[in-house]
Scaffold this motif. Structure first.
Motif, PDB file in Angstrom:
ATOM      1  N   TYR B  36      23.132  30.957  58.369  1.00  0.00           N
ATOM      2  CA  TYR B  36      23.562  29.606  58.729  1.00  0.00           C
ATOM      3  C   TYR B  36      25.065  29.606  58.973  1.00  0.00           C
ATOM      4  N   GLN B  38      28.339  26.901  58.898  1.00  0.00           N
ATOM      5  CA  GLN B  38      28.780  25.586  58.460  1.00  0.00           C
ATOM      6  C   GLN B  38      30.260  25.405  58.754  1.00  0.00           C
ATOM      7  N   LYS B  42      30.835  19.498  57.898  1.00  0.00           N
ATOM      8  CA  LYS B  42      29.622  19.403  58.725  1.00  0.00           C
ATOM      9  C   LYS B  42      28.417  19.977  57.994  1.00  0.00           C
ATOM     10  N   VAL B  43      27.272  19.783  58.607  1.00  0.00           N
ATOM     11  CA  VAL B  43      25.992  20.214  58.059  1.00  0.00           C
ATOM     12  C   VAL B  43      25.737  21.676  58.422  1.00  0.00           C
ATOM     13  N   PRO B  44      25.112  22.444  57.551  1.00  0.00           N
ATOM     14  CA  PRO B  44      24.748  23.817  57.932  1.00  0.00           C
ATOM     15  C   PRO B  44      23.825  23.831  59.144  1.00  0.00           C
ATOM     16  N   LEU B  46      21.209  26.391  61.364  1.00  0.00           N
ATOM     17  CA  LEU B  46      20.454  27.641  61.375  1.00  0.00           C
ATOM     18  C   LEU B  46      20.816  28.458  62.618  1.00  0.00           C
ATOM     19  N   TYR B  87      26.598  31.635  55.850  1.00  0.00           N
ATOM     20  CA  TYR B  87      25.800  31.891  54.657  1.00  0.00           C
ATOM     21  C   TYR B  87      24.520  32.645  55.028  1.00  0.00           C
ATOM     22  N   PHE B  99      20.961  31.699  48.223  1.00  0.00           N
ATOM     23  CA  PHE B  99      21.952  31.852  49.283  1.00  0.00           C
ATOM     24  C   PHE B  99      23.022  32.839  48.842  1.00  0.00           C
TER      25      PHE B  99
END
Lengths: 123, 108
Positions: B36, B38, B42-44, B46, B87, B99
């Protein structure tokens, strides 16, 4: 548009409870496992737990097991996280996320994330 | 639980560079690994699943490889939009999801 929107975060005292909600839209919610992931301030991602499509199975990370529960209402396209006995270390942004489906099979890979809701546990 | 260790923790690079991030699992996870991205606040997002499968819409300069316990994420030619934290995540069915601690990719 495929979307997840969390709500319910806020400030709570240690030992208190809070219920988070996640509203899903733009996809067939009842077809997907759903997951909660959290991220403490300045920290990495931590898996909280997940729930099967029909709500019959849930699983949790060790740090929240016995204190948090996950439920869902497929008629309302909604996911919930009930957090009890909250601790200072539960302070985090809580994300709901959709588990991936590939060739009809579900995987613990998170292809859609909500914007997150902040939970602060402090006296 | 399976521990995921990323290296380096921080990586300084320039636009156009080829960069590689490594993720090691404490036991074999076959190819059950995702990556991922990020960005701050902000949002992770994929990027890669099943170790080497590119998520739809992700630029082809991203690639993943590995199996068992050692995995890599490679960005073939860094763009300014790629500076972020990355991640890895394992999803072996027989262990709780975990993770890596993250790798921050910063501008040199």
């Amino acid at each position: 548009e495929v979307q997840l929107v969390e709500s319910g975060g806020g400030l709570v005292q240690p030992g208190g409870s809070l219920r988070l909600s996640c509203a899903a839209s733009g996809f067939t919610f009842s077809s997907h496992w759903m997951t909660w992931v959290r991220q403490g301030p300045g920290k990495g991602l931590e898996w909280v737990g997940n729930i099967k499509q029909d709500g019959s199975e849930t699983d949790f990370g060790d740090s929240v097991k016995g204190r948090f529960t996950i439920s869902r209402d497929n008629a309302k396209n909604s996911l919930y996280l009930q957090m009890n006995s909250l601790r200072v270390e539960d302070t985090a942004v809580y994300y709901c996320a959709r588990d991936q489906i590939e060739y009809g099979r579900s995987y613990d890979v998170f292809d859609i994330w909500g914007q997150g809701t902040m939970v602060t546990v402090s006296s | 639980d399976i521990q995921m260790t990323q290296s380096p923790s921080t990586l300084s690079a320039s636009v156009g560079d080829r960069v590689t991030i490594t993720c090691r699992a404490s036991q074999s996870i076959s190819n059950w690994l995702a990556w991922y991205q990020q960005k701050p606040g902000k949002v992770p997002k994929l990027l890669i699943y099943k170790a080497s499968n590119l998520e739809s819409g992700v630029p082809s300069r991203f690639s993943g490889s590995g199996s068992g316990t050692e995995f890599t994420l490679t960005i073939s030619s860094l763009q300014s939009d790629d500076f972020a934290t990355y991640y890895c995540q394992q999803y072996n069915n027989y262990s709780p999801i975990t993770f890596g601690q993250g790798t921050r990719l910063e501008i040199k």
